[in-house]
Design an enzyme around this catalytic site. Structure first.
Site, PDB file in Angstrom:
ATOM      1  N   LYS A   1     -26.201 -30.897  40.538  1.00 29.54           N
ATOM      2  CA  LYS A   1     -26.806 -32.162  40.095  1.00 29.54           C
ATOM      3  C   LYS A   1     -28.311 -32.131  40.387  1.00 29.54           C
ATOM      4  CE  LYS A   1     -22.536 -34.679  39.861  1.00 29.54           C
ATOM      5  NZ  LYS A   1     -21.352 -34.736  40.728  1.00 29.54           N
TER       6      LYS A   1
ATOM      7  N   SER B   1     -20.491 -43.097  41.629  1.00 27.63           N
ATOM      8  CA  SER B   1     -21.089 -42.694  40.359  1.00 27.63           C
ATOM      9  C   SER B   1     -21.000 -43.751  39.265  1.00 27.63           C
ATOM     10  CB  SER B   1     -20.446 -41.402  39.879  1.00 27.63           C
ATOM     11  OG  SER B   1     -19.076 -41.602  39.622  1.00 27.63           O
TER      12      SER B   1
ATOM     13  N   HIS C   1     -24.247 -37.446  44.531  1.00 28.77           N
ATOM     14  CA  HIS C   1     -25.198 -38.299  43.811  1.00 28.77           C
ATOM     15  C   HIS C   1     -26.266 -38.902  44.728  1.00 28.77           C
ATOM     16  CE1 HIS C   1     -23.258 -38.358  39.845  1.00 28.77           C
ATOM     17  NE2 HIS C   1     -22.100 -38.420  40.483  1.00 28.77           N
TER      18      HIS C   1
END
Ligand SMILES: *Cc1c(COP(=O)(O)O)cnc(C)c1O
Length: 394
Positions: free
Chosen positions: A241, A182, A210
């Protein structure tokens, strides 16, 4: 009793404040989106994990409402007592289909998925080999198991190989890594990790928080990016996310692993079921992603546009294949001044510095979204250029 603890906490809070590490929360008075209301002002948001721009999607909101009408508000139960609805099973199947895995187990968050994956599977006879930049929830999850721990420097395949050699003494070995890290936005070299794992008889686990929805030709994550379908044993991921940004997590992978987690994984056994609204919305989301790759295409175009304009302007950006762009400033104070100045220009970005990133590696982390349009991107880039010139960065 509290008098002495209070004194201790007050001093602790003060030292956090003095070190400049006290985290203040900005209050958003709108829904999560490309444009948000902060402090009575409309700003462009470039620091959410809203990669596919679905946090505020009308179709998903409608699906959440519908699921509440048909399936109620809460489950008031863990899954195995009376907390499993038809839609929970449908969502698990949808996640498996998306990742092309055998089975899926839902959790309240990916923090729980990572917290509950190691302890049931690995004991003192086994080895867990972890990337040094793995997420806090992986670190905590590893701590809960009695397995022997190995750590290799971020994405360093020589160090990983050495760990694997050492770990031959253990019964089972698993290599665990974030898919996308990240802070730098770099992708773990999973093709090479799978090769090494095969050579040294180890399992592979990847945290796709991610990477899922982001990397790969159509956003299907690291399997698609590296064409390594069937070689990763365990994926964990979040619904918080790219996948709508609500809440919820999952572990998906080999059938027997998921089966055992249903029997033994403590955050699954001892924590409430995901509420129907989230489940219904997530089902709609995977349906949308199945129907069209347009959101992912928009995201990729935005990332390419932003990166190329920023590089042309002379900014130093970490190479990355993800939706995270680390604009390197190196100096901690500069990163804070830069972020503050960007906010004055109507752009919300975050400056990161030690200890979140290594000393002397301060940066602004920009997260692109399919929700950004060209006007948003240009406004952000122009604010970067203006601030960059003013602060003598470019
Ligand atoms: C965000 C994140 C998590 C936690 O996910 P939640 O669903 O918010 O608990 C876990 N791992 C990684 C790599 C993350 O980025």
């Amino acid at each position: 009793m509290y008098t002495s603890l209070k004194k201790h906490l007050t001093a602790e809070l003060q030292s956090i404040e003095e070190a400049g590490l006290y985290k203040k929360e900005r209050i958003i008075a709108s829904s999560q989106s490309a444009e948000i209301e902060v402090g009575g002002k409309t700003v462009l948001n470039f620091c959410a994990n809203n990669y596919l721009g679905l946090s505020n999607n009308a179709r998903i909101i409608e699906a959440a409402k519908k699921a509440m009408d048909t399936h109620g508000f809460g489950m008031s139960s863990v899954r195995f007592i009376c907390g499993t609805q038809d839609i929970h099973k449908e969502l698990e199947a949808a996640v498996s289909k998306y990742f092309k895995t055998e089975d899926t187990i839902l959790y309240a968050a990916c923090f729980d998925a990572n917290g509950g994956v190691f302890e049931p599977l690995f004991s003192e006879e086994d080895a867990i080999i972890s990337d040094s930049l793995n997420h806090a929830s992986i670190i905590d999850g590893v701590r809960l198991s009695k397995a022997k721990r190995y750590r290799y420097a971020n994405a360093d395949m020589n160090e990983l190989e050495n760990c694997l050699k050492e770990a031959q003494a253990q019964r089972f070995r698993i290599v665990v890594t974030d898919g996308v890290f990240s802070m730098d936005g770099n992708v773990a070299p999973l093709d090479k990790i799978c090769d090494l794992a095969e050579k040294y008889d180890a399992l592979v686990m990847v945290d796709e928080c991610h990477s899922a929805g982001v990397v790969g030709k159509t956003g299907r994550g690291v399997n698609e990016l590296f064409d390594i379908y069937g070689r990763i044993d365990i994926h964990t991921g979040t619904l918080g996310k790219a996948f709508g940004g609500g809440i919820g997590g999952f572990t998906t992978g080999r059938r027997e692993i998921i089966d055992l987690l249903r029997q033994r994984s403590r955050p699954y056994l001892f924590s409430n079921s995901i509420p129907p609204a989230i489940v219904g919305a997530s089902l709609e989301l995977f349906k949308m992603l199945d129907e069209s790759d347009d959101l992912h295409t928009a995201l990729v175009e935005n990332v390419e546009y932003f990166r190329s304009k920023m590089l042309a302007a002379g900014f130093d950006i970490k190479p990355a294949q993800s939706a995270i762009c680390a604009v390197m400033l190196y100096d901690a104070k500069l990163s804070q001044d830069f972020a503050a100045s960007m906010l004055d220009e109507g752009i919300y970005v975050t400056g990161f510095y030690y200890p979140v990133v290594p000393k002397g590696q301060a940066r602004i982390r920009v997260q692109l979204s399919a929700a950004h349009n060209k006007t948003h991107l240009d406004k952000c880039i122009n604010a970067f250029i203006k601030t960059g010139k003013r602060l003598s960065v470019i």
